[in-house]
Write a protein that holds these residues in place. Structure first.
Motif, PDB file in Angstrom:
ATOM      1  N   ASP A  65       0.811  -1.229   0.000  1.00 20.57           N
ATOM      2  CA  ASP A  65       0.000   0.000   0.000  1.00 20.57           C
ATOM      3  C   ASP A  65       0.842   1.277   0.000  1.00 20.57           C
ATOM      4  OD1 ASP A  65      -2.143  -1.654   0.015  1.00 20.57           O
ATOM      5  OD2 ASP A  65      -2.809  -1.200   2.048  1.00 20.57           O
ATOM      6  N   ASN A  66       1.927   1.270  -0.758  1.00 21.70           N
ATOM      7  CA  ASN A  66       2.766   2.466  -0.934  1.00 21.70           C
ATOM      8  C   ASN A  66       3.325   3.025   0.381  1.00 21.70           C
ATOM      9  OD1 ASN A  66       2.461   2.670  -3.808  1.00 21.70           O
ATOM     10  ND2 ASN A  66       0.400   3.431  -3.459  1.00 21.70           N
ATOM     11  N   LEU A  67       3.618   2.152   1.320  1.00 19.63           N
ATOM     12  CA  LEU A  67       4.177   2.620   2.590  1.00 19.63           C
ATOM     13  C   LEU A  67       5.579   3.185   2.378  1.00 19.63           C
ATOM     14  CD1 LEU A  67       3.149  -0.151   5.151  1.00 19.63           C
ATOM     15  CD2 LEU A  67       2.081   2.057   4.754  1.00 19.63           C
ATOM     16  N   MET A  68       5.905   4.221   3.152  1.00 16.90           N
ATOM     17  CA  MET A  68       7.217   4.849   3.061  1.00 16.90           C
ATOM     18  C   MET A  68       8.263   3.978   3.762  1.00 16.90           C
ATOM     19  SD  MET A  68       6.663   7.459   1.279  1.00 16.90           S
ATOM     20  CE  MET A  68       8.162   8.415   1.475  1.00 16.90           C
ATOM     21  N   PRO A  69       9.556   4.174   3.425  1.00 14.59           N
ATOM     22  CA  PRO A  69      10.613   3.343   4.021  1.00 14.59           C
ATOM     23  C   PRO A  69      10.643   3.362   5.546  1.00 14.59           C
ATOM     24  CG  PRO A  69      11.479   4.519   2.124  1.00 14.59           C
ATOM     25  CD  PRO A  69      10.091   5.039   2.353  1.00 14.59           C
ATOM     26  N   ASP A  70      10.390   4.539   6.160  1.00 12.51           N
ATOM     27  CA  ASP A  70      10.435   4.595   7.620  1.00 12.51           C
ATOM     28  C   ASP A  70       9.311   3.775   8.245  1.00 12.51           C
ATOM     29  OD1 ASP A  70       8.543   6.304   6.614  1.00 12.51           O
ATOM     30  OD2 ASP A  70       8.882   7.892   8.083  1.00 12.51           O
ATOM     31  N   ARG A  71       8.152   3.760   7.591  1.00 15.63           N
ATOM     32  CA  ARG A  71       7.040   2.948   8.098  1.00 15.63           C
ATOM     33  C   ARG A  71       7.326   1.458   7.895  1.00 15.63           C
ATOM     34  NH1 ARG A  71       3.890   1.381  11.699  1.00 15.63           N
ATOM     35  NH2 ARG A  71       1.737   0.842  11.158  1.00 15.63           N
ATOM     36  N   LEU A  72       7.946   1.127   6.779  1.00 13.87           N
ATOM     37  CA  LEU A  72       8.338  -0.265   6.549  1.00 13.87           C
ATOM     38  C   LEU A  72       9.349  -0.721   7.591  1.00 13.87           C
ATOM     39  CD1 LEU A  72       8.716  -0.348   2.655  1.00 13.87           C
ATOM     40  CD2 LEU A  72       6.907  -1.394   4.012  1.00 13.87           C
ATOM     41  N   GLN A  73      10.236   0.190   7.993  1.00 14.18           N
ATOM     42  CA  GLN A  73      11.208  -0.141   9.028  1.00 14.18           C
ATOM     43  C   GLN A  73      10.504  -0.443  10.350  1.00 14.18           C
ATOM     44  OE1 GLN A  73      14.305  -0.773   9.132  1.00 14.18           O
ATOM     45  NE2 GLN A  73      14.670  -0.718  11.335  1.00 14.18           N
ATOM     46  N   GLU A  74       9.466   0.327  10.667  1.00 11.17           N
ATOM     47  CA  GLU A  74       8.696   0.070  11.888  1.00 11.17           C
ATOM     48  C   GLU A  74       8.013  -1.297  11.818  1.00 11.17           C
ATOM     49  OE1 GLU A  74       5.974   3.271  12.396  1.00 11.17           O
ATOM     50  OE2 GLU A  74       7.530   4.772  12.785  1.00 11.17           O
ATOM     51  N   LEU A  75       7.440  -1.607  10.659  1.00 15.90           N
ATOM     52  CA  LEU A  75       6.806  -2.918  10.490  1.00 15.90           C
ATOM     53  C   LEU A  75       7.827  -4.040  10.635  1.00 15.90           C
ATOM     54  CD1 LEU A  75       4.307  -2.503   7.489  1.00 15.90           C
ATOM     55  CD2 LEU A  75       3.778  -2.673   9.903  1.00 15.90           C
ATOM     56  N   PHE A  76       9.005  -3.820  10.075  1.00 13.88           N
ATOM     57  CA  PHE A  76      10.051  -4.844  10.139  1.00 13.88           C
ATOM     58  C   PHE A  76      10.488  -5.084  11.584  1.00 13.88           C
ATOM     59  CE2 PHE A  76      14.644  -5.979   9.907  1.00 13.88           C
ATOM     60  CZ  PHE A  76      14.487  -7.225   9.321  1.00 13.88           C
ATOM     61  N   GLU A  77      10.636  -4.015  12.355  1.00 18.44           N
ATOM     62  CA  GLU A  77      11.016  -4.163  13.762  1.00 18.44           C
ATOM     63  C   GLU A  77       9.931  -4.902  14.536  1.00 18.44           C
ATOM     64  OE1 GLU A  77      11.834  -0.244  15.136  1.00 18.44           O
ATOM     65  OE2 GLU A  77      13.693  -0.042  13.988  1.00 18.44           O
ATOM     66  N   SER A  78       8.676  -4.563  14.255  1.00 17.23           N
ATOM     67  CA  SER A  78       7.569  -5.264  14.920  1.00 17.23           C
ATOM     68  C   SER A  78       7.534  -6.734  14.521  1.00 17.23           C
ATOM     69  CB  SER A  78       6.232  -4.602  14.569  1.00 17.23           C
ATOM     70  OG  SER A  78       6.132  -3.327  15.136  1.00 17.23           O
ATOM     71  N   TYR A  79       7.817  -6.999  13.257  1.00 19.01           N
ATOM     72  CA  TYR A  79       7.839  -8.389  12.784  1.00 19.01           C
ATOM     73  C   TYR A  79       8.931  -9.182  13.500  1.00 19.01           C
ATOM     74  CZ  TYR A  79       8.684 -12.355   9.670  1.00 19.01           C
ATOM     75  OH  TYR A  79       8.886 -13.613   9.172  1.00 19.01           O
TER      76      TYR A  79
END
Length: 745
Positions: free
Chosen positions: A117-131
């Motif tokens: 959904d066109n997430l920005m890199p910083d938001r993807l980084q947050e998702l990755f940390e949560s994952y």
């Protein structure tokens, strides 16, 4: 003979009949086996259900689970990630699948936008940390269940409670009393045979403690019996999954207060031969603000939480969480609705609350505040680092780097347009003398004129302002522009093996001056040589978990370098190893290939490098550019997997891709695009919107510049030392802002 005749006369069955009978028999056997299997399975389910029903009814909790548990089906990483980060489940599933397929964050951010959904890199980084946290938590839960099963402490009730826990703090609440080798208070009471009595009493049956007294010392008096029964009841209450869920809900509704006071030990100074020192790591007065401090937890700032934690670690502060009384009152009312005996519920809950629940609440609140503070601090680090790395390079100039100092002098390093070392020396400016009397001025003047220096990069460390004023007083700054350069990490880089290899035999002090000059010419290429944690771009660095900080900073560096992109034929090892999909070894292999075979002519030549396969190629190809090669698209950000679409697009627009690098190509492309039906083309080629936008953006770029990256401007010195030098309409540029000056008369 007769038998032979009889056999010969006997009619043999048809082969098709035999086949039908065999199939029929086989089906019957399979059906029987299936029915038996289902019966066994149903029997297991019934037994397990009965166990759970017994426990829910308040019966014995010592029935150990003998069978295995279907852990995988109970825990889905995507679902947990969706719940934690409040994102659509489909997005979480796509993200998890991309990660398990070996995709990196830079690759996802640029080439798989539609999937996330066109997430920005910083938001993807947050998702990755949560994952990562979800995976770690899942692993922890699995380990706990297996450990309890081996020690025969896993009961259906405990298993149910563990699987209902949502974080490590809740898991610790359940597991902590069970992981010690010594028996807990409840387990010791159970060993005395009081469990059945406690369960019956909790469900409303009358219990006379005196009737359970015996010669055993632990059961000698009614008070001791009552205490043991209370421990069992407390254990049953706080391990109940329904109570745990209610505790969680009440915690979210409660407004806690954080309070800190000064410790008594920090009040006592320790006598020393030279002077008085406190028995603490630092001066207690540093934490004076928190000696008598109180604040609602929802108003606590991240820096305050980190300061409180540090003060507590240094034994200067005592920090505690104040829990309002209504939390206990509401929890008590809830527990009274679950069990019949109000007397034993109140006694058990009082014991559980004092020993287990209240300490858990305190740990949970502190943990959440600390975690949020760490997250904010890391975010500050990563945000500042990204801006720092994306400082706009100043190309095509000869630059002098000045590393200022007082006693050690000012180190000067001069580089050419390609970053090669031209000269390096040390001068000793006299900040109080005029230029006619100072030999350092004439020495620097000669160096600048000799090498035709067009720009000066001045380190912002010790003696920066004095050196800046000295340059101004000697009229050097009026002739050559000065850029203020952050010099953090330059000294550390100057003594590294990489620096010594790059500048063999050169004084490390002079290497730092050359590094400052290169930070102006190519900030990204120079800064990545330094460990990110040495760049001084955040606060409370030593209070953040090192692994968390290092992982976040490394991810920012990789994302930044990848999204900017590098020329595979000219990039250094330091740059290549930071590209998505590459590492130290693969970057080294690329350099070895270049030295043996010369430059790569196409992106597909990357396959010829030892150790690079399809997955690695997919991840790195879009970020490695080949300029002047056989394929014009290799010099763009377009991924090879989209070349077919890009070529079809250019053909539809009647554009020649060989002209892609020509200055007039972007203007010609935009003219053609204005009358082109882009939506129909996307539908025809079945290409996603983000992928098409990337192709359009690549065709619009000028001179292969990546206009998707926003660079911050370098800070030019204007030598404003005081308010008297301010003029109406003057603009002052800083690292993060631009100030417009208006003089009010």
């Amino acid at each position: 003979m007769d038998s032979v005749k009889r056999t010969g006369k006997r009619k043999l069955p048809d082969s098709s009949d035999v086949s039908k009978k065999l199939v029929s028999k086989s089906k019957k056997l399979k059906v029987d086996e299936k029915e038996q299997g289902e019966a066994k399975k149903q029997s297991k389910i019934t037994k397990k259900s009965a166990l759970l029903d017994k426990n829910d009814a308040g019966t014995s909790a010592v029935d150990v689970v003998e069978g295995g548990f279907d852990f995988a089906s109970s825990w889905d990483e995507a679902e947990l990630l969706s719940n934690v980060e409040k994102v659509p489940r489909k997005l979480a599933q796509n993200f998890v699948k991309l990660l398990t397929d070996g995709c990196t964050l830079p690759f996802i951010a640029r080439y798989r936008k539609s999937a996330v959904d066109n997430l920005m890199p910083d938001r993807l980084q947050e998702l990755f940390e949560s994952y990562q946290n979800v995976c770690a938590y899942k692993k922890k839960v699995k380990t706990v269940l297996e450990t309890l099963k081996k020690t025969k402490k896993l009961t259906p009730e405990i298993e149910k409670s563990i699987l209902s826990a949502q974080n490590l703090a809740e898991l610790d609440l359940i597991y902590a009393p069970l992981k010690t080798n010594s028996l807990s208070l409840a387990e010791r009471a159970r060993k005395l045979g009081l469990e059945q009595h406690a369960i019956k009493a909790l469900n409303g049956a009358y219990l006379d403690p005196s009737s359970l007294c015996s010669n055993d010392e632990e059961l000698a008096t009614p008070d001791k019996v009552e205490a043991h029964v209370t421990h069992i009841v407390a254990d049953i209450i706080y391990k109940d999954a329904r109570v745990l869920e209610q505790m969680r809900l009440l915690k979210d509704e409660t407004r806690f207060t954080l309070q800190s006071t000064r410790t008594k030990s920090s009040l006592k100074p320790k006598e020393n031969a030279d002077n008085k020192r406190y028995e603490t790591k630092s001066d207690p007065e540093t934490y004076k603000l928190y000696f008598e401090w109180k604040c609602p937890t929802h108003f606590v700032k991240p820096h305050q939480m980190l300061a409180l934690n540090r003060g507590e670690d240094e034994k200067i502060l005592t920090v505690k969480v104040i829990v309002p009384d209504w939390y206990y009152n509401k929890l008590e009312r809830f527990c009274l609705s679950l069990w019949k005996s109000s007397h034993w519920v109140k006694k058990g809950l009082t014991d559980a609350y004092a020993r287990l629940i209240k300490p858990w609440l305190s740990r949970q609140v502190r943990s959440e505040l600390t975690s949020a503070a760490h997250k904010e601090a890391v975010k500050t680090f990563t945000s500042n680092l990204e801006k720092y790395l994306l400082t706009e390079p100043v190309k095509g100039r000869r630059i002098a780097g000045l590393d200022p100092g007082f006693k050690a002098g000012c180190k000067v390093g001069i580089i050419d347009k390609d970053g090669q070392n031209l000269d390096a020396c040390t001068i000793h400016p006299n900040f109080k003398s005029s230029h006619n009397e100072d030999p350092a001025f004439r020495q620097l003047k000669n160096l600048l004129e000799k090498h035709g220096v067009q720009l000066i990069g001045l380190g912002n460390g010790t003696a920066c302002r004095e050196t800046e004023s000295w340059l101004k007083n000697n009229s050097i700054s009026s002739e050559i522009p000065i850029v203020i350069v952050p010099e953090q990490g330059a000294s550390i880089y100057s003594i590294s093996k990489e620096a010594q290899k790059e500048h063999p035999g050169l004084d490390p002090n002079l290497i730092s001056a050359l590094s400052i000059a290169r930070r102006v010419l190519d900030p990204l290429g120079e800064l990545i040589k330094v460990d990110p944690k040495h760049l001084g771009v955040g606060m409370y660095q030593h209070d953040i978990p090192p692994k968390q900080l290092e992982a976040a900073l490394a991810c920012v560096v990789e994302t930044t370098v990848s999204l900017v992109g590098v020329d595979v034929n000219t990039a250094s090892h330091a740059l290549l190893r930071r590209i998505s999909g590459l590492n130290e070894n693969r970057a080294k292999k690329i350099l070895e290939y270049r030295s043996k075979n010369g430059p790569l002519h196409t992106r597909e030549d990357i396959f010829k490098v030892s150790g690079i396969g399809k997955v690695t190629y997919q991840q790195c190809a879009g970020f490695l550019k080949v300029t002047g090669g056989n394929e014009p698209l290799d010099a763009t950000v377009i991924h090879p997997e989209s070349y077919a679409v890009a070529k079809a697009f250019a053909k539809k627009l009647e554009l020649n891709l060989k002209d892609l690098t020509k200055p007039d190509f972007p203007a010609k492309f935009e003219r053609k695009l204005s009358s082109f039906d882009l939506e129909s083309f996307k539908h025809e080629m079945q290409v996603d919107g983000p992928d098409m936008e990337l192709i359009v953006s690549a065709f619009k770029q000028k001179s292969n510049a990546d206009d998707m990256i926003s660079f911050s401007k370098p800070v030019y010195s204007i030598s404003v030392q005081n308010t008297e030098q301010l003029k109406d309409g003057m603009s002052l540029t800083g690292n993060d802002c631009c100030l417009r000056i208006y003089i009010v008369k």
